[in-house]
Design a protein around this motif. Structure first.
Motif, PDB file in Angstrom:
ATOM      1  N   GLU A 193       0.815  -1.215   0.000  1.00 30.99           N
ATOM      2  CA  GLU A 193       0.000   0.000   0.000  1.00 30.99           C
ATOM      3  C   GLU A 193       0.851   1.268   0.000  1.00 30.99           C
ATOM      4  OE1 GLU A 193      -2.836  -0.201   3.145  1.00 30.99           O
ATOM      5  OE2 GLU A 193      -3.556  -2.144   2.443  1.00 30.99           O
TER       6      GLU A 193
ATOM      7  N   ARG B 194     -11.097   1.922  -0.090  1.00 29.68           N
ATOM      8  CA  ARG B 194      -9.933   2.784  -0.242  1.00 29.68           C
ATOM      9  C   ARG B 194     -10.111   3.613  -1.507  1.00 29.68           C
ATOM     10  NH1 ARG B 194      -4.856  -0.873   0.424  1.00 29.68           N
ATOM     11  NH2 ARG B 194      -5.110  -1.273  -1.777  1.00 29.68           N
TER      12      ARG B 194
ATOM     13  N   SER C  76      -8.658   5.742   3.493  1.00 31.67           N
ATOM     14  CA  SER C  76      -8.898   4.312   3.655  1.00 31.67           C
ATOM     15  C   SER C  76      -9.779   4.104   4.877  1.00 31.67           C
ATOM     16  CB  SER C  76      -7.548   3.608   3.825  1.00 31.67           C
ATOM     17  OG  SER C  76      -7.728   2.267   4.141  1.00 31.67           O
TER      18      SER C  76
END
Lengths: 881, 57
Positions: free
Chosen positions: A77, A194, B47
């Protein structure tokens, strides 16, 4: 390049000395005594159970006999890309990928490398199952045909295991440089969403990505985990204005720039800032500094001499773009498992679509595609007058559809025998589109959009795998793994729409026979052709040939320009079956000594059988120092794509003229003309020698040296120029457009290479009152030498393979967590490399080393205990030993 | 749990050496190099994940 052969050996003493020294002075966590108890290991060092390179299901990164790096979610990520290839490129130093615009399909499915070898030398697994190849073949460099990992969404991935060792004896064909295994998430609960937004400092390449993942329970103890990603990324432009010396005029834009066109400190270049005046025969009469007609061009002092430069489309400056393509992508992965009474059912499916578009070379009005021709009524058709007044830049698109489905049943019997039966099917298809171009040979009837054809790669596999712990009088049972595999591979080339490959009338000189030549007069004394004559309607000079510059003499190229379609004659389907059996033994000979032996036998329907083997061992010298080594053979079957591919594409010669270059199957008559032969499998011999140590708590260091020798390596041959004799032969063989083919290439078992290198990986975590810090460093030094090459590869290719990529790559990452914040700093190092202009090796450019620095800040909404976070991050960092 | 992330890849907007040859037609950088040649990239990420932080994503 400073990466001379001596560098490799001079590097060696340092890590070994360091290892020995550190091993002597510290006693800490027992490496050899590591248990398989992964879940409790957060406070200890990374002891991640690995599932690649070993058939023992409890083996960890700490005690394996082969080097395996594990990259977790957080590592992945920390790279902002919707393309998983880009993520691996940034975090795995021995993995690299190129960005190749204007390179046909390779612009869309990017060629990757592990340890400096080609895409197809790395086996890609998903959940331990072989992942299918992409349809696209890379036809640059040595040529490559491997999987497209860009089709897997990052959010579905729990971790990536990178085995940096040949493992063909365990997994079969392709596992020569190593194996990459993507482990999908197995969460039975939780929702994760996300959203990402990114863009380049240059102001372009905006990328938006939406990802979602959900875990659901299935039955009492099973799970279904779904991950999906939708992303859009805009094109980038890293070009300077188009500028090319134009031979036929005597005036080059560059010269004009230097002499008279610099005004107000602005420099003007090529078609982007020059106005050309063309004579009726296509030559350049005048080059003037002026505006190019680009709508958004700031310089409007000169009237636009051409409307709509770049053709009939909204033009984005400049005329020719070097950058990333426009890309829209959708990826979905479903992973599920359902334990029943005695067995577990499991499966996963992947689906991806990708739409990508990028420009080709700009075709200026003076090129052969745009020459005027005479129609049947004698009138002149000039595409510059009607279709593309200012030249054109074809827009090339590749639409990828990729899916796979894998399913199986596994379980353990009371006897200790474990079994796993599975089946899988994977298909990748790329459908090409090309717009804003023409089939010049069709004259005024040409469309401007074409479908030049599709490529399809399909694979089916059936596997039966067993393991059984053999209770012998050793320090542990010997794990006996054995199994068999059946695979079917298909490669299909689907032909394009007829105009994309059609040979129109204007491919030939004087298609309507306006000119009666002496040969025709002499041919038959009794016909009506009695004197040489130019019979163009309205042309008066009876008794002479047509004037030399008349368009009747012009011939123009065939097919959708830029990417001619696959004609039915070149569309084909190739099938292959293979069967394999293997035995893989692994066990502790003593408390400190692990040994592994694997043998595998494969039988292919098209070229016969292959037997390969591997030995691997690990010895725990002390509780915190492991030595490991492996030795083995491997092979790689030529892919069906390499056997079947036929491709004719257009390249630009030094004078700016596009020339067709043909890649043919090695058994095709056109290849046979230059010595092409049926392809054999490549064979490899490799060894790895390494050490892993934990000299003190929370610090690990590994060093591995390796050498991979490849015999009969399959490479794309150098280009063979098609002379008049060969052209006649090609025409006789019925190869369409034989006269436009300037070069012929084909795959050939022609090279013997030796790739050697060093991998260093270190990780360290520190907790202090300032927060928790983890440091990770990985270095890959790699060098490929061509030991022997036949006559099909020239000195330029040899130089560029040996020197053309950075010999040293490194990634150093530091993550510091304090309070609600995580701060990441990363430095990526790309070593120097060289490029040579041609086979004389007289002109060589040295490219200096580059360092790219990344920085990232994460703010958590709720504070998380630094201690817990550090432990989690440790688990996510490369668990490499 | 909700988190926000901001970052820059290639902070110093570093490009490889321009090619001296085989760079016609507007090309600056050798596109067959593995050294990235797109320059600095800025990004933002939001997120959100449900549940405990036991397995933070």
């Amino acid at each position: 390049m400073g990466d001379h052969p001596g560098k490799l050996s001079s590097n060696l003493p340092h890590p070994l000395v360091l290892l020995a020294a550190s091993a002597a002075s510290f006693v800490a966590l027992g490496v050899a005594g590591a248990t398989a108890d992964n879940e409790d290991s957060a406070d200890q060092l990374v002891e991640v159970v690995i599932s690649v390179g070993t058939r023992v299901r409890t083996r960890t990164t700490a005690d394996t006999a082969v080097p395996v790096d594990v990259f977790g979610r957080e590592q992945m990520e920390s790279i902002n890309s919707s393309d998983l290839v880009e993520v691996l490129n940034a975090i795995v130093p021995s993995f690299s990928v190129r960005r190749e615009p204007i390179s046909d399909g390779a612009s869309f499915i990017r060629p990757t490398q592990l340890r400096g070898l080609d895409t197809h030398h790395t086996l890609v697994l998903v959940n331990g199952k072989r992942w299918h190849r992409a349809a696209l073949m890379r036809l640059g460099g040595f040529g490559a045909h491997g999987p497209d990992v860009g089709n897997i969404p990052a959010i579905a991935i729990d971790s990536v295991e990178v085995l940096r060792d040949g493992a063909a004896a365990q997994y079969g064909s392709d596992a020569i440089a190593g194996v990459i295994n993507f482990k999908l998430k197995t969460d039975a609960s939780g929702l994760h969403v996300r959203a990402r937004l990114g863009g380049y400092a240059a102001g372009d390449g905006k990328e938006t990505t939406l990802e979602a993942g959900i875990g659901l329970p299935l039955g009492a103890a099973g799970f279904v985990n779904v991950g999906a990603q939708v992303s859009e990324s805009a094109p980038t432009n890293r070009s300077e204005p188009y500028d090319i010396a134009i031979g036929s005029s005597g005036i080059t834009p560059l010269e004009a720039t230097r002499s008279d066109s610099t005004a107000d400190g602005i420099t003007f270049y090529g078609p982007d800032a020059f106005a050309y005046t063309y004579s009726s025969n296509g030559g350049i009469a005048q080059v003037l500094p002026g505006s190019d007609g680009i709508p958004d061009d700031l310089d409007t002092r000169f009237a636009d001499n051409f409307r709509g430069i770049g053709g009939n489309r909204e033009f984005q400056s400049p005329a020719q773009v070097w950058g990333q393509p426009d890309r829209d992508q959708t990826n979905v992965v479903i992973n599920a498992a359902l334990p029943l009474a005695a067995v577990e059912l499991y499966g996963f499916a992947t689906y991806a679509t990708k739409y990508q578009t990028g420009g080709f070379f700009y075709r200026r009005p003076g090129v052969s595609q745009l020459l005027p021709v005479r129609l049947a009524d004698g009138s002149i058709y000039d595409p510059r007058a009607s279709l593309y007044p200012s030249g054109f830049t074809p827009q090339f698109s590749g639409d990828v559809a990729d899916y796979s489905i894998h399913g199986g049943v596994r379980g353990d019997r009371a006897s200790g025998l474990s079994f796993d039966f599975s089946a899988s099917q994977g298909t990748d298809e790329i459908r090409y589109r090309i717009e804003n171009t023409m089939n010049p040979s069709m004259g005024p009837d040409t469309p401007t959009r074409f479908r030049p054809g599709s490529l399809v790669n399909g694979e089916v596999a059936l596997n039966a795998d067993f393991t059984w712990p053999w209770q012998v009088r050793l320090s542990s049972p010997v794990n006996i793994a054995f199994g068999m595999e059946y695979r079917e591979e298909t490669y299909r080339i689907e032909s394009g729409d007829p105009p994309s490959y059609q040979v129109g009338p204007f491919a030939r000189r004087d298609p309507f026979n306006f000119e009666i030549t002496q040969v025709e007069v002499d041919a038959d004394p009794n016909d009506q052709l009695t004197s040489i004559e130019c019979r163009i309607p309205g042309f008066e000079s009876v008794g002479s040939l047509c004037p030399a510059g008349d368009p009747v003499n012009n011939t123009v190229p065939i097919g959708s320009n830029g990417f001619p379609g696959y004609p039915p004659a070149f569309s084909s389907e190739l099938h292959r079956q293979s069967r394999a059996v293997y035995v893989d033994l692994e066990g502790d000979l003593t408390l400190r000594w692990l040994a592994n032996v694997a043998v595998r036998y494969e039988d292919y329907s098209d070229f016969g059988d292959v037997g390969i083997w591997k030995l691997a061992t690990r010895y725990s010298l002390t509780d915190n120092l492991n030595l490991r080594a492996s030795l083995g053979t491997g092979f790689r079957a030529p892919t069906p794509g390499q056997l079947a591919t036929t491709n004719v594409s257009t390249r630009i010669d030094p004078n700016g003229f596009p020339r067709a270059e043909g890649v043919f199957p090695s058994t095709h008559p056109a290849a046979a003309l230059f010595g092409g032969q049926p392809l054999d499998p490549e064979r490899s011999r490799s060894w790895t020698l390494g050490a892993a140590t934990t000299p003190f708590e929370r610090f690990t260091l590994t060093a591995d040296i390796y050498r991979i020798r490849l015999d009969e390596r399959i490479v794309l041959s150098s280009q063979f120029a098609v002379g008049p004799h060969e052209a006649t032969e090609l025409e006789r063989l019925g190869v369409p457009g034989a006269n436009d083919i300037a070069q012929v290439r084909f795959f050939t078992n022609d090279v013997q290479t030796e790739t050697s290198g060093v991998d260093l990986v270190a990780s360290w975590s520190i907790d202090s009152s300032y927060g928790s810090t983890t440091l990770n460093a990985a270095v890959n030094v790699n060098r490929t030498r061509i030991l022997d090459r036949g006559r099909f590869v020239d000195a330029e290719a040899e130089h560029d393979v040996e020197r053309g990529v950075p010999g040293t790559r490194a990634v150093v990452t530091a993550i510091h967590g304090v309070g609600r914040f995580d701060v990441l700093l990363r430095a990526r190092y790309y070593g120097e490399h060289r490029n040579t202009l041609n086979a004389t090796l007289e002109t060589v450019q040295n490219f200096g080393a580059e360092v790219m620095v990344d920085a990232e800040v994460t703010r958590m909404a709720r504070g998380v205990l630094a201690q817990g976070r550090c432990a989690e991050r440790l688990r996510q960092l490369p668990g490499s030993r | 749990m909700f988190s926000l992330k901001a970052g820059v890849q290639n902070v110093f907007d570093n490009y490889p050496d321009p090619g001296d040859f085989e760079v016609c037609c507007g090309r600056i950088y050798r596109s067959d190099s593995v050294t990235p040649w797109q320059g600095a990239l800025f990004y933002l990420q939001a997120s959100w994940s449900s549940g405990s932080d036991a397995r933070r994503h």
